[in-house]
Design an enzyme around this catalytic site. Structure first.
Site, short mmCIF file in Angstrom:
data_model
loop_
_atom_site.label_atom_id
_atom_site.label_comp_id
_atom_site.label_asym_id
_atom_site.label_seq_id
_atom_site.Cartn_x
_atom_site.Cartn_y
_atom_site.Cartn_z
N TYR A 105 2.84 -44.12 -59.57
CA TYR A 105 2.49 -44.57 -58.21
C TYR A 105 3.75 -44.67 -57.36
CZ TYR A 105 0.60 -47.89 -54.69
OH TYR A 105 0.22 -48.53 -53.53
N LYS A 141 4.57 -42.49 -54.01
CA LYS A 141 4.78 -43.15 -52.71
C LYS A 141 6.19 -42.84 -52.19
CE LYS A 141 0.86 -45.43 -51.98
NZ LYS A 141 -0.08 -44.97 -50.93
#
Ligand SMILES: NC(=O)c1ccc[n+]([C@@H]2O[C@H](COP(=O)([O-])OP(=O)(O)OC[C@H]3O[C@@H](n4cnc5c(N)ncnc54)[C@H](O)[C@@H]3O)[C@@H](O)[C@H]2O)c1
Length: 257
Positions: free
Chosen positions: A155, A159
């Site tokens: 993640y 991002k």
């Protein structure tokens, strides 16, 4: 009314930060297309809003869309253009993790990167020509996890990728009048924290003494999407109650003397 006569596409607009963004843009005069894989949730939010703002139904439309599926994104954006004829703002909010750190597992990485990094790319690709025609603006939702190590490597890496995606596209699309930026929220009170009893236990980690509300992030997205930010492109703006300002100093305040 910074978005009068403008059309905004909000991915992930059915819930949480995406819905707050849709509401903020509607409050400021936009027509809003909500793209989400939960179209019924989006429709129900809009129905509730229509009770207090009768113009909601004529200024909004919901399109079922899964940003991990390129054909679904292309179809939804074509439907937006069919309905509204233009796109001025793209708020790429759809994203998230499964709250499981699966280390370096192949399937986990593919799923998380497809949703959080490739998803925004698919949306921008589909909207690119319309944004060039309108000299529009893109805002993507990243995370503080993409700026410093807060866990969940897949993640976090996805991002973080948005930051360099924005910088590169800012250079590429700037001459055509299109801007692109990222907001990097800290902890925000949305349903993703429900399984942990809400986010408030994390408040002490925030110098401003509280976690974020979806409206805090929506306000920053609206700013970056608006003409108020007309000379800002390629930046990642933390919207995080100061959590990235001095994590060690903040934590040291919490230690016993
Ligand atoms: N809540 C937080 O603490 C926090 C912190 C930093 C960043 N973020 C980011 O903010 C964004 C919104 O998160 P939220 O907390 O509002 O979550 P949420 O679950 O409340 O809303 C996410 C929305 O995205 C939609 N969505 C998910 N996958 C999709 C897909 N494949 N295609 C289309 N729509 C999809 C969901 O249906 C939902 O409506 C995410 O990108 C998330 O990574 C959240």
């Amino acid at each position: 009314m910074r978005f009068d006569d403008r059309v905004a596409v909000v991915s992930g607009g059915a819930n949480g930060i995406g819905w707050a963004t849709a509401e903020r843009l509607l409050d400021e005069g936009a027509r809003v297309a909500v793209l989400d894989r939960e179209p019924h949730a989006a429709a129900s939010q809009l129905e509730k809003r229509a009770v207090v703002d009768a113009s909601t139904s004529e200024r909004t439309a919901v399109f079922e869309c899964d940003v991990t599926d390129p054909a679904s994104v292309d179809d939804a954006v074509a439907a937006v253009l069919d309905r509204f004829g233009r796109i001025d703002v793209v708020a790429s909010v759809a994203g998230g993790d499964n709250a499981v750190d699966d280390g370096l597992d192949e399937e986990h990485w593919n799923a998380i990167v497809s949703l959080n990094l490739h998803g925004p790319v698919r949306l921008i690709r589909a909207c690119r020509e319309a944004l060039i025609a309108s000299k529009g603006s893109i805002v993507m939702v990243g995370s503080v996890n993409g700026v410093a190590a807060y866990g969940e490597p897949a993640y976090a890496a996805a991002k973080a990728g948005l930051t360099l995606l924005a910088k590169n596209l800012a250079v590429e699309l700037g001459p055509a009048g299109v801007r692109i930026n990222v907001v990097a929220p800290g902890t925000v009170r949305t349903r993703v924290w429900d399984h942990q009893g809400g986010p408030d236990a994390l408040s002490p980690l925030y110098p401003l003494g509280r976690v974020g509300e979806p409206a805090d992030i929506a306000a920053a997205i609206a700013f970056l999407a608006s003409d108020d930010a007309s000379w800002i492109t390629g930046v990642t703006l933390p919207v995080d109650g100061g959590s990235l300002a001095g994590p060690l100093a903040t934590m040291s305040r919490l230690l016993p003397n």
